[in-house]
Write an enzyme that holds these catalytic residues in place. Sequence first.
Site, PDB file in Angstrom:
ATOM      1  N   TYR A 193      -7.684 -43.199  56.759  1.00 42.52           N
ATOM      2  CA  TYR A 193      -9.094 -43.546  56.522  1.00 42.52           C
ATOM      3  C   TYR A 193      -9.191 -44.661  55.475  1.00 42.52           C
ATOM      4  CZ  TYR A 193     -13.444 -43.461  53.950  1.00 42.52           C
ATOM      5  OH  TYR A 193     -14.567 -43.862  53.278  1.00 42.52           O
TER       6      TYR A 193
ATOM      7  N   SER B  58     -15.383 -48.798  50.370  1.00 40.24           N
ATOM      8  CA  SER B  58     -15.265 -47.593  49.549  1.00 40.24           C
ATOM      9  C   SER B  58     -14.383 -47.837  48.341  1.00 40.24           C
ATOM     10  CB  SER B  58     -14.651 -46.490  50.411  1.00 40.24           C
ATOM     11  OG  SER B  58     -14.214 -45.415  49.612  1.00 40.24           O
TER      12      SER B  58
ATOM     13  N   LYS C 299     -10.418 -48.914  55.597  1.00 34.54           N
ATOM     14  CA  LYS C 299     -11.359 -49.653  54.739  1.00 34.54           C
ATOM     15  C   LYS C 299     -10.680 -50.908  54.183  1.00 34.54           C
ATOM     16  CE  LYS C 299     -14.957 -47.017  55.182  1.00 34.54           C
ATOM     17  NZ  LYS C 299     -16.090 -47.487  55.998  1.00 34.54           N
TER      18      LYS C 299
HETATM   19  N1  UFG Z   1     -14.325 -30.987  45.271  1.00 32.92           N
HETATM   20  C1  UFG Z   1     -14.189 -29.640  44.940  1.00 32.92           C
HETATM   21  N2  UFG Z   1     -14.513 -28.732  45.899  1.00 32.92           N
HETATM   22  C2  UFG Z   1     -14.950 -29.079  47.149  1.00 32.92           C
HETATM   23  C3  UFG Z   1     -15.082 -30.461  47.467  1.00 32.92           C
HETATM   24  C4  UFG Z   1     -14.755 -31.376  46.476  1.00 32.92           C
HETATM   25  O1  UFG Z   1     -13.787 -29.291  43.832  1.00 32.92           O
HETATM   26  O2  UFG Z   1     -15.195 -28.187  47.976  1.00 32.92           O
HETATM   27  C5  UFG Z   1     -13.993 -31.971  44.231  1.00 32.92           C
HETATM   28  C6  UFG Z   1     -12.883 -32.909  44.667  1.00 32.92           C
HETATM   29  O3  UFG Z   1     -11.623 -32.347  44.418  1.00 32.92           O
HETATM   30  C7  UFG Z   1     -13.200 -34.138  43.831  1.00 32.92           C
HETATM   31  C8  UFG Z   1     -14.725 -34.123  43.715  1.00 32.92           C
HETATM   32  O4  UFG Z   1     -15.111 -32.792  44.020  1.00 32.92           O
HETATM   33  O5  UFG Z   1     -12.644 -33.983  42.554  1.00 32.92           O
HETATM   34  C9  UFG Z   1     -15.401 -35.057  44.675  1.00 32.92           C
HETATM   35  O6  UFG Z   1     -14.904 -34.805  45.975  1.00 32.92           O
HETATM   36  P1  UFG Z   1     -15.582 -35.412  47.285  1.00 32.92           P
HETATM   37  O7  UFG Z   1     -14.795 -34.904  48.460  1.00 32.92           O
HETATM   38  O8  UFG Z   1     -17.031 -35.169  47.269  1.00 32.92           O
HETATM   39  O9  UFG Z   1     -15.383 -36.962  47.071  1.00 32.92           O
HETATM   40  P2  UFG Z   1     -14.024 -37.786  46.949  1.00 32.92           P
HETATM   41  O10 UFG Z   1     -14.098 -38.454  45.618  1.00 32.92           O
HETATM   42  O11 UFG Z   1     -12.815 -37.054  47.277  1.00 32.92           O
HETATM   43  O12 UFG Z   1     -14.250 -38.724  48.185  1.00 32.92           O
HETATM   44  C10 UFG Z   1     -14.887 -39.919  48.092  1.00 32.92           C
HETATM   45  C11 UFG Z   1     -15.463 -40.328  49.460  1.00 32.92           C
HETATM   46  C12 UFG Z   1     -14.374 -40.624  50.438  1.00 32.92           C
HETATM   47  C13 UFG Z   1     -13.340 -41.538  49.824  1.00 32.92           C
HETATM   48  C14 UFG Z   1     -12.830 -40.915  48.555  1.00 32.92           C
HETATM   49  C15 UFG Z   1     -11.718 -41.682  47.888  1.00 32.92           C
HETATM   50  O13 UFG Z   1     -16.280 -39.297  49.956  1.00 32.92           O
HETATM   51  O14 UFG Z   1     -14.957 -41.252  51.545  1.00 32.92           O
HETATM   52  O15 UFG Z   1     -13.920 -40.822  47.657  1.00 32.92           O
HETATM   53  O16 UFG Z   1     -12.189 -42.580  46.949  1.00 32.92           O
HETATM   54  F1  UFG Z   1     -12.283 -41.705  50.649  1.00 32.92           F
END
Ligand code: UFG
Length: 343
Positions: free
Chosen positions: A153, A128, A157
């Site tokens: 988590y 990741s 990785k």
């Molecule tokens: N977000 C919202 N509202 C929500 C969910 C997400 O605004 O209800 C925003 C988050 O704050 C972020 C973006 O949407 O800015 C993407 O969020 P995700 O949770 O979809 O993805 P992340 O980038 O946080 O997570 C991904 C992977 C994880 C990994 C993480 C860190 O899904 O497995 O990147 O790199 F750990």
Amino acid sequence: MMKKKIIVTGGTGFIGSHTVVELMEAGFSVVIFDDLRNSEIGVLDKIAHITRQKPEFEQVDLSDQVAAEAAISKHSDAVACIHFAALKAVGESVENPLLYYRNNLFSLINLLQTFRQKPETAFIFSSSATVYGQPDILPITESSPVVPANSPYGNTKQMAEEILQQSVDAGTINSAISLRYFNPIGAHSSALIGELPKGLPNNLMPFITQTAAGIRPDLKVFGKDYNTPDGTAVRDYIHVVDIAQAHVVALKRILDGKSKASYEVFNLGTGKGFSVLDVIKSFEKSSGLKLKYHFSDRRPGDVEQIYADTTHANTELGWKAKYNLDDMTSSAWKWEKNLRGIK
Ligand code: UFG
């Protein structure tokens, strides 16, 4: 000619199931190892519907060494293993770190330990972009520093990549590739497989589609004061089918003896950053719906922006993402509608 058999752990999950489809369409046979704790057995029939062949299946918890060995020895004709099976909820890992270390690391160790008897088994690992944390320089190349993880988590990785690299160095297995995913979203064009989170979704795309389907009242946009063009956080969203196809390319690279080193790492992204509001706008365009959302505080642990430098994957692996953001949001919505019986 006999088809080459590939073990796909976590093959009934989101990225795993899409990869199984691409492998079978590329002429491989597949056996899935999954404990079904975060996926549904019905995915097998959906895969069979798409590919006209049913993958073999073993229900197995790979963190149990005896069970892992037994499953692998039943499929000693397998030439490769693509290892997806892992827990992936950042918040849950903070609350229960031992669960994450036990599950994610024991599974990997048990697989490698068993493949020591057959070191020619090609190994592809599901890593990741979380290993980069909040990078100083964008876009991120594979040589960007791996920084201390901010969740158990993320640490699993990083540790898994180290375990894999050191196992290859020691000759436990001959060759491995880690693929560092950015933000996989979207679904198969058939709308028969897609992301199916249990309970409240952690990730943006399933939260959007569930809100549009009326399952959630509205979406919270976490943070509007980031130092980005519209103030919301930026990610490199990538279509899950592009990610799946990259696994087939990486697998062939090892099987055909094309690897440049016994352990290699590739970023899987599109190289483009999109904000949360960009994703919402794309979703509204592809669905023709207005999404209900409101701004709320930043989510703890979120990075401001991250997107990939894809040069290494493009030139060296010979793979490039094909789908754009509208393809991703429209396929995700088609999947959610199909799942919920929405016309
Ligand atoms: N977000 C919202 N509202 C929500 C969910 C997400 O605004 O209800 C925003 C988050 O704050 C972020 C973006 O949407 O800015 C993407 O969020 P995700 O949770 O979809 O993805 P992340 O980038 O946080 O997570 C991904 C992977 C994880 C990994 C993480 C860190 O899904 O497995 O990147 O790199 F750990």
